[in-house]
Design a protein around this motif. Structure first.
Motif, PDB file in Angstrom:
ATOM      1  N   ILE A 249       0.827  -1.204   0.000  1.00 41.15           N
ATOM      2  CA  ILE A 249       0.000   0.000   0.000  1.00 41.15           C
ATOM      3  C   ILE A 249       0.864   1.258   0.000  1.00 41.15           C
ATOM      4  N   SER A 250       2.097   1.152   0.476  1.00 42.99           N
ATOM      5  CA  SER A 250       3.034   2.282   0.514  1.00 42.99           C
ATOM      6  C   SER A 250       4.449   1.743   0.441  1.00 42.99           C
ATOM      7  N   ALA A 251       5.396   2.629   0.169  1.00 44.80           N
ATOM      8  CA  ALA A 251       6.800   2.219   0.131  1.00 44.80           C
ATOM      9  C   ALA A 251       7.255   1.712   1.498  1.00 44.80           C
ATOM     10  N   TYR A 252       6.849   2.411   2.551  1.00 40.66           N
ATOM     11  CA  TYR A 252       7.258   2.030   3.905  1.00 40.66           C
ATOM     12  C   TYR A 252       6.745   0.647   4.282  1.00 40.66           C
ATOM     13  N   ALA A 253       5.617   0.262   3.718  1.00 40.12           N
ATOM     14  CA  ALA A 253       5.053  -1.056   4.016  1.00 40.12           C
ATOM     15  C   ALA A 253       5.965  -2.184   3.568  1.00 40.12           C
ATOM     16  N   SER A 254       6.861  -1.902   2.628  1.00 39.13           N
ATOM     17  CA  SER A 254       7.753  -2.948   2.111  1.00 39.13           C
ATOM     18  C   SER A 254       8.910  -3.252   3.045  1.00 39.13           C
ATOM     19  N   MET A 255       9.048  -2.498   4.142  1.00 40.36           N
ATOM     20  CA  MET A 255      10.194  -2.671   5.025  1.00 40.36           C
ATOM     21  C   MET A 255      10.157  -4.002   5.774  1.00 40.36           C
ATOM     22  N   HIS A 256       8.992  -4.344   6.335  1.00 39.95           N
ATOM     23  CA  HIS A 256       8.873  -5.535   7.176  1.00 39.95           C
ATOM     24  C   HIS A 256       7.391  -5.897   7.262  1.00 39.95           C
ATOM     25  N   PRO A 257       7.042  -7.184   7.426  1.00 44.77           N
ATOM     26  CA  PRO A 257       5.627  -7.556   7.524  1.00 44.77           C
ATOM     27  C   PRO A 257       4.846  -6.802   8.585  1.00 44.77           C
ATOM     28  N   TRP A 258       5.469  -6.448   9.717  1.00 42.34           N
ATOM     29  CA  TRP A 258       4.776  -5.667  10.737  1.00 42.34           C
ATOM     30  C   TRP A 258       4.372  -4.290  10.196  1.00 42.34           C
ATOM     31  N   GLU A 259       5.297  -3.663   9.437  1.00 45.39           N
ATOM     32  CA  GLU A 259       4.988  -2.346   8.885  1.00 45.39           C
ATOM     33  C   GLU A 259       3.969  -2.451   7.751  1.00 45.39           C
ATOM     34  N   ASP A 260       4.026  -3.534   7.015  1.00 46.54           N
ATOM     35  CA  ASP A 260       3.029  -3.765   5.973  1.00 46.54           C
ATOM     36  C   ASP A 260       1.639  -3.850   6.594  1.00 46.54           C
ATOM     37  N   TRP A 261       1.522  -4.610   7.669  1.00 47.60           N
ATOM     38  CA  TRP A 261       0.233  -4.711   8.376  1.00 47.60           C
ATOM     39  C   TRP A 261      -0.204  -3.344   8.902  1.00 47.60           C
ATOM     40  N   ALA A 262       0.709  -2.614   9.564  1.00 43.21           N
ATOM     41  CA  ALA A 262       0.342  -1.339  10.191  1.00 43.21           C
ATOM     42  C   ALA A 262      -0.073  -0.303   9.147  1.00 43.21           C
ATOM     43  N   GLU A 263       0.639  -0.267   8.018  1.00 48.46           N
ATOM     44  CA  GLU A 263       0.275   0.656   6.947  1.00 48.46           C
ATOM     45  C   GLU A 263      -1.081   0.292   6.347  1.00 48.46           C
ATOM     46  N   THR A 264      -1.326  -0.996   6.174  1.00 51.21           N
ATOM     47  CA  THR A 264      -2.598  -1.438   5.614  1.00 51.21           C
ATOM     48  C   THR A 264      -3.727  -1.201   6.599  1.00 51.21           C
ATOM     49  N   TRP A 265      -3.476  -1.452   7.868  1.00 56.83           N
ATOM     50  CA  TRP A 265      -4.458  -1.188   8.919  1.00 56.83           C
ATOM     51  C   TRP A 265      -4.837   0.290   8.931  1.00 56.83           C
ATOM     52  N   ALA A 266      -3.838   1.165   8.908  1.00 57.07           N
ATOM     53  CA  ALA A 266      -4.107   2.604   8.899  1.00 57.07           C
ATOM     54  C   ALA A 266      -4.941   2.981   7.686  1.00 57.07           C
ATOM     55  N   HIS A 267      -4.632   2.376   6.556  1.00 56.99           N
ATOM     56  CA  HIS A 267      -5.357   2.673   5.326  1.00 56.99           C
ATOM     57  C   HIS A 267      -6.817   2.252   5.452  1.00 56.99           C
ATOM     58  N   TYR A 268      -7.054   1.099   6.062  1.00 54.84           N
ATOM     59  CA  TYR A 268      -8.426   0.636   6.261  1.00 54.84           C
ATOM     60  C   TYR A 268      -9.195   1.630   7.134  1.00 54.84           C
ATOM     61  N   LEU A 269      -8.567   2.144   8.186  1.00 54.74           N
ATOM     62  CA  LEU A 269      -9.219   3.122   9.041  1.00 54.74           C
ATOM     63  C   LEU A 269      -9.469   4.435   8.295  1.00 54.74           C
ATOM     64  N   HIS A 270      -8.509   4.842   7.446  1.00 54.98           N
ATOM     65  CA  HIS A 270      -8.746   6.011   6.594  1.00 54.98           C
ATOM     66  C   HIS A 270     -10.012   5.811   5.760  1.00 54.98           C
ATOM     67  N   MET A 271     -10.115   4.647   5.174  1.00 60.60           N
ATOM     68  CA  MET A 271     -11.218   4.361   4.259  1.00 60.60           C
ATOM     69  C   MET A 271     -12.571   4.412   4.968  1.00 60.60           C
ATOM     70  N   VAL A 272     -12.701   3.685   6.069  1.00 58.35           N
ATOM     71  CA  VAL A 272     -14.019   3.602   6.707  1.00 58.35           C
ATOM     72  C   VAL A 272     -14.433   4.944   7.302  1.00 58.35           C
TER      73      VAL A 272
END
Length: 364
Positions: A249-272
């Motif tokens: 979802i973002s460049a930073y999400a590619s750093m580590h699976p934890w950051e991928d989850w956190a970036e995607t989670w934040a995006h889901y909250l943005h969306m709803v």
């Protein structure tokens, strides 16, 4: 985010503490998710126009005016549900810190508003030492150097550890945050974004770690057991992985699976949250009223969960195309500078499923 209405009929907004039309004092009821007018019967007992019950204002409402949330009379806490999560506040001897603290608390309350709507667990670390959530708002330590210039002695790193979310006070300063946005090459860096991202780390511990969902998580996001320090060092030395847009979802999400989850989670909250706002204002595009994913009961069946996510995503795509077109017409940058790949879409769907699964199992 919803708008609300005063007893006089005036439109109220989430941060408001006074009606500009009738001068009524206002307070937010977190359990009812309502902002309403109050009549002050005494300092510790305010009568709600919403339900006719008496409440107490949060201590930070009365003493510092950085909060507008209320407490039920039978609750012995001096602080509201939101403020009692804050374990460390900024140094109030610096008058500018009051303004920054208000911004931090406001962003935190917006996060909690959505978390409450999603029926996710919220307890302070004093209430639940093992699983509680806390916040620390800290600022960089500075010292005088040669020529009386101030230099940074100790940086505060925004992050999460064992339920405690630390936010650097500078993130509440718009100018400093804009400078960091350019320096870090992050075209979307906001205060609420920090809160939503760091809450993702907290809820990974609560909803994924040591659960039956961990295998599916690893299939989608990767193996979180990879050395975080090594992956972080590699990211800052070499940048994001090549063609990161195809998976993340973002460049930073590619750093580590934890950051991928956190970036995607934040995006889901943005969306709803954004979809709820659009729905609240009656936004409709091509005769289709934008869906409010926070308005309805959590879906029960797998088909209902899937159809709910499909509508959420379709309306999101429609809305963001319009938002970007409007911004371009005004000569501004895109309001939504993202392209969601199939891989990122599947991760968002996973988070949607996890939230619904938690609610279905916790209500059994």
């Amino acid at each position: 985010m919803l708008t609300f209405y005063c007893q006089c009929g005036n439109v109220l907004h989430f941060p408001n503490s006074q009606c500009v039309k009738c001068d009524s004092i206002l307070g937010f009821l977190p359990n009812a998710q309502k902002l309403c007018a109050f009549t002050k019967t005494d300092e510790d007992s305010w009568l709600s126009a919403f339900d006719g019950k008496y409440y107490r204002p949060c201590k930070n409402y009365v003493e510092h005016q950085v909060c507008n949330w209320m407490i039920e009379l039978h609750d012995s806490n001096q602080l509201c549900l939101s403020c009692r999560l804050t374990e460390t506040i900024p140094n109030l001897n610096d008058s500018n810190n009051i303004k920054l603290w208000f911004s931090l608390e406001q962003a935190k309350r917006r996060l909690l508003y959505t978390v409450i709507k999603l029926k996710l667990p919220i307890k302070s670390r004093s209430e639940d030492i093992n699983n509680g959530l806390g916040f620390a708002f800290l600022q960089d330590q500075v010292e005088d150097s040669f020529g009386n210039e101030l230099t940074i002695k100790e940086y505060v790193v925004t992050g999460h550890s064992n339920g405690l979310i630390t936010i650097n006070l500078n993130e509440a300063d718009a100018a400093t945050r804009a400078e960091m946005r350019e320096k870090m090459n992050e075209n979307y860096r906001t205060l609420i974004g920090h809160f939503r991202h760091e809450s993702g780390h907290y809820y990974w511990d609560r909803l994924i770690d040591r659960t039956a969902h961990i295998t599916e998580f690893r299939n989608l996001f990767g193996d979180e057991r990879l050395s975080y320090q090594n992956e972080m060092q590699n990211y800052y030395q070499n940048g994001p992985v090549q063609n990161w847009q195809d998976q993340y979802i973002s460049a930073y999400a590619s750093m580590h699976p934890w950051e991928d989850w956190a970036e995607t989670w934040a995006h889901y909250l943005h969306m709803v949250d954004t979809l709820e706002t659009a729905n609240n204002f009656g936004v409709g595009i091509a005769d289709n009223t934008i869906y409010n994913p926070l308005e309805y009961e959590i879906q029960q069946s797998e088909s209902d969960i899937e159809s709910g996510f499909t509508r959420l995503f379709n309306d999101w795509c429609t809305l963001t195309r319009v938002l970007n077109a409007l911004n371009r017409s005004m000569g501004m940058d895109d309001a939504y500078p993202f392209v969601i790949s199939v891989s990122a879409l599947n991760k968002l769907r996973f988070i949607h499923n996890i939230v619904n699964h938690f609610n279905n199992t916790s209500s059994d």
